[in-house]
Scaffold this active site. Structure first.
Site, mmCIF file in Angstrom:
data_model
loop_
_atom_site.group_PDB
_atom_site.id
_atom_site.type_symbol
_atom_site.label_atom_id
_atom_site.label_comp_id
_atom_site.label_asym_id
_atom_site.label_seq_id
_atom_site.Cartn_x
_atom_site.Cartn_y
_atom_site.Cartn_z
ATOM 1 N N SER A 119 0.823 -1.212 0.000
ATOM 2 C CA SER A 119 0.000 0.000 0.000
ATOM 3 C C SER A 119 0.850 1.253 0.000
ATOM 4 C CB SER A 119 -0.876 0.033 1.256
ATOM 5 O OG SER A 119 -1.707 -1.078 1.297
ATOM 6 N N HIS A 140 -0.939 -2.679 -7.300
ATOM 7 C CA HIS A 140 -1.706 -2.301 -6.117
ATOM 8 C C HIS A 140 -3.200 -2.404 -6.391
ATOM 9 C CE1 HIS A 140 -2.703 1.030 -2.983
ATOM 10 N NE2 HIS A 140 -2.850 -0.169 -2.471
ATOM 11 N N GLU A 152 -3.376 0.017 -9.472
ATOM 12 C CA GLU A 152 -2.362 1.073 -9.553
ATOM 13 C C GLU A 152 -1.030 0.364 -9.842
ATOM 14 O OE1 GLU A 152 -1.749 3.169 -5.808
ATOM 15 O OE2 GLU A 152 -1.656 5.078 -6.849
ATOM 16 N N ASN A 190 -3.101 6.045 -1.961
ATOM 17 C CA ASN A 190 -3.096 6.185 -0.500
ATOM 18 C C ASN A 190 -2.570 7.536 -0.026
ATOM 19 O OD1 ASN A 190 -4.373 3.862 0.370
ATOM 20 N ND2 ASN A 190 -2.554 2.638 -0.028
HETATM 21 N N1 3HC Z 1 -17.025 -11.594 -6.703
HETATM 22 C C1 3HC Z 1 -17.219 -10.850 -7.789
HETATM 23 N N2 3HC Z 1 -18.028 -9.792 -7.812
HETATM 24 C C2 3HC Z 1 -18.656 -9.452 -6.695
HETATM 25 C C3 3HC Z 1 -18.484 -10.176 -5.533
HETATM 26 C C4 3HC Z 1 -17.636 -11.296 -5.556
HETATM 27 N N3 3HC Z 1 -17.423 -12.042 -4.504
HETATM 28 N N4 3HC Z 1 -19.226 -9.594 -4.573
HETATM 29 C C5 3HC Z 1 -19.855 -8.566 -5.131
HETATM 30 N N5 3HC Z 1 -19.517 -8.486 -6.406
HETATM 31 C C6 3HC Z 1 -20.025 -7.518 -7.359
HETATM 32 C C7 3HC Z 1 -21.524 -7.404 -7.180
HETATM 33 O O1 3HC Z 1 -22.196 -8.434 -7.879
HETATM 34 C C8 3HC Z 1 -21.787 -6.066 -7.731
HETATM 35 O O2 3HC Z 1 -21.737 -6.127 -9.159
HETATM 36 P P1 3HC Z 1 -23.053 -5.871 -10.020
HETATM 37 O O3 3HC Z 1 -23.424 -4.466 -9.687
HETATM 38 O O4 3HC Z 1 -22.567 -6.103 -11.428
HETATM 39 O O5 3HC Z 1 -24.013 -6.896 -9.538
HETATM 40 C C9 3HC Z 1 -20.572 -5.266 -7.291
HETATM 41 O O6 3HC Z 1 -19.545 -6.233 -7.071
HETATM 42 C C10 3HC Z 1 -20.807 -4.485 -6.017
HETATM 43 O O7 3HC Z 1 -21.152 -5.425 -5.022
HETATM 44 P P2 3HC Z 1 -22.112 -5.091 -3.812
HETATM 45 O O8 3HC Z 1 -23.480 -4.762 -4.310
HETATM 46 O O9 3HC Z 1 -21.997 -6.146 -2.768
HETATM 47 O O10 3HC Z 1 -21.430 -3.805 -3.260
HETATM 48 P P3 3HC Z 1 -22.053 -2.483 -2.698
HETATM 49 O O11 3HC Z 1 -22.841 -1.793 -3.720
HETATM 50 O O12 3HC Z 1 -22.671 -2.748 -1.376
HETATM 51 O O13 3HC Z 1 -20.699 -1.693 -2.472
HETATM 52 C C11 3HC Z 1 -18.406 -1.495 -1.954
HETATM 53 C C12 3HC Z 1 -19.706 -2.211 -1.613
HETATM 54 C C13 3HC Z 1 -17.948 -1.930 -3.312
HETATM 55 C C14 3HC Z 1 -17.392 -1.924 -0.891
HETATM 56 C C15 3HC Z 1 -18.669 0.057 -1.952
HETATM 57 O O14 3HC Z 1 -19.206 0.453 -0.724
HETATM 58 C C16 3HC Z 1 -17.410 0.833 -2.203
HETATM 59 O O15 3HC Z 1 -17.007 1.033 -3.336
HETATM 60 N N6 3HC Z 1 -16.757 1.296 -1.120
HETATM 61 C C17 3HC Z 1 -15.482 2.004 -1.226
HETATM 62 C C18 3HC Z 1 -14.378 0.987 -1.350
HETATM 63 C C19 3HC Z 1 -13.039 1.649 -1.503
HETATM 64 O O16 3HC Z 1 -12.878 2.861 -1.513
HETATM 65 N N7 3HC Z 1 -12.005 0.800 -1.597
HETATM 66 C C20 3HC Z 1 -10.633 1.263 -1.664
HETATM 67 C C21 3HC Z 1 -10.035 1.163 -0.299
HETATM 68 S S1 3HC Z 1 -8.372 1.761 -0.253
HETATM 69 C C22 3HC Z 1 -7.451 0.449 -0.671
HETATM 70 O O17 3HC Z 1 -7.909 -0.642 -0.855
HETATM 71 C C23 3HC Z 1 -5.984 0.714 -0.778
HETATM 72 C C24 3HC Z 1 -5.219 -0.063 0.241
HETATM 73 O O18 3HC Z 1 -3.853 0.005 -0.082
HETATM 74 C C25 3HC Z 1 -5.403 0.435 1.641
#
Ligand code: 3HC
Length: 283
Positions: A119, A140, A152, A190
């Site tokens: 990260s 990333h 990334e 990040n």
């Molecule tokens: N496999 C494949 N696809 C999946 C899945 C799985 N196990 N689970 C869900 N999906 C698909 C769903 O089917 C859906 O697709 P569709 O719209 O085509 O049906 C899509 O993914 C979204 O799924 P959900 O409906 O369950 O998700 P939500 O709408 O509730 O959203 C979230 C959840 C995606 C986590 C959303 O709240 C979000 O985008 N949050 C922000 C996440 C973020 O910012 N992440 C970055 C964090 S920073 C980071 O990671 C960097 C690190 O270095 C710290």
């Protein structure tokens, strides 16, 4: 080189998510962790997520079985020695990552490519423990890896154009959108995201607003899919702290981790994975 087999080091949240994405895209995957128990848990979570997709009618059972059959597991780095591409996704500790890459460098073929899902840790520094710094880069993924579109791609000081191009091809085959950046603390994702999370923790710490109101403000006012405190719980408070420590050490005062974040990590409140962070989660 035609990349067919991917070795994923670390079967935790990120490693497991990346393994699922790679297997879905038809790659042969070897998922590695330090013990049989950790690998079993990581693999079980992948199976659980895919089973949920079958029950929801999002994929056919035959498709689930195909994805699962693309994944082999191992509790030894030796199990990844014939991988064309390594994606390391272990804890955010530089010495541990360096030790892993040193060992892999000794057993993997000269032409295989090494990447890290770090990260924030310097790609250039990690590459230096190997003899293949031209074939070394950052890959990333964002959490959850099976949902978020971005990879990334981080170019270290000596990463070759050919390596970047091969990694972009793999990311695209995984149906991700690769975006290239140069090596720098926290890269772009990040460096921009973590100060927002840290500031939201400061707001809570200073009593500016409740956790719910801080999250609502960013969801309703900036159209974020989840609030910064919910997001910190999703990412893991220990990971947020590790990233902020790197940014704080290498950049400026504004990245100083909030004392509340330090306290929560010290007390084992790590977010979703520990059952409690800024919010509580049923295990
Ligand atoms: N496999 C494949 N696809 C999946 C899945 C799985 N196990 N689970 C869900 N999906 C698909 C769903 O089917 C859906 O697709 P569709 O719209 O085509 O049906 C899509 O993914 C979204 O799924 P959900 O409906 O369950 O998700 P939500 O709408 O509730 O959203 C979230 C959840 C995606 C986590 C959303 O709240 C979000 O985008 N949050 C922000 C996440 C973020 O910012 N992440 C970055 C964090 S920073 C980071 O990671 C960097 C690190 O270095 C710290």
């Amino acid at each position: 080189m035609n990349i067919k087999k991917i070795g994923i080091i670390g079967a935790g949240t990120m490693g497991g998510g990346i393994a699922q994405v790679a297997a879905q895209s038809g790659y042969e995957v070897v998922l590695e962790d330090v013990s049989e128990e950790y690998v079993r848990i990581g693999f079980a979570k992948i199976k659980e997520r895919l089973e949920k997709r079958v029950v929801e009618g999002k994929i056919e059972r035959i498709e689930k079985d195909r994805i699962i059959s693309n994944i082999k597991t191992t509790a030894s780095l030796e199990g990844c020695k014939d991988a064309d591409l390594i994606i390391e996704a272990v804890v955010e500790k530089e010495d541990i990552k360096k030790q892993i890459f040193k060992e892999l460098d000794a057993i993997c073929p000269k032409e295989s490519i090494f990447t890290t899902n770090t990260s924030s840790i310097s790609i250039t520094g990690l590459a230096q423990v190997t003899e293949r710094y031209e074939q070394f880069a950052g890959m990333h993924f964002m959490n959850p890896a099976y949902v978020m579109k971005l990879v990334e791609v981080v170019r270290g000081l000596r990463t070759s154009d050919e390596t970047i191009s091969m990694i972009m091809t793999v990311a695209e085959k995984m149906k991700k959108i690769p975006v290239v950046v140069n090596d720098s603390p926290g890269f772009v994702s990040n460096r921009v995201l973590m100060p927002m999370i840290n500031d939201s923790i400061y707001c809570l710490h200073e009593g500016v607003a409740s956790r719910e109101n801080i999250d609502s403000i960013m969801k309703l006012g900036a159209n974020h899919p989840m609030g910064p405190l919910e997001l910190a719980d999703l990412v893991g408070l220990d990971i947020c702290l590790d990233v902020l420590e790197v940014l704080y050490a290498d950049l400026e005062e504004k990245y100083r981790p909030c004392p509340l974040l330090r306290k929560m990590v010290a007390g084992g409140k790590l977010g979703r994975k520990s059952g409690e962070g800024f919010y509580e989660y049923r295990k």
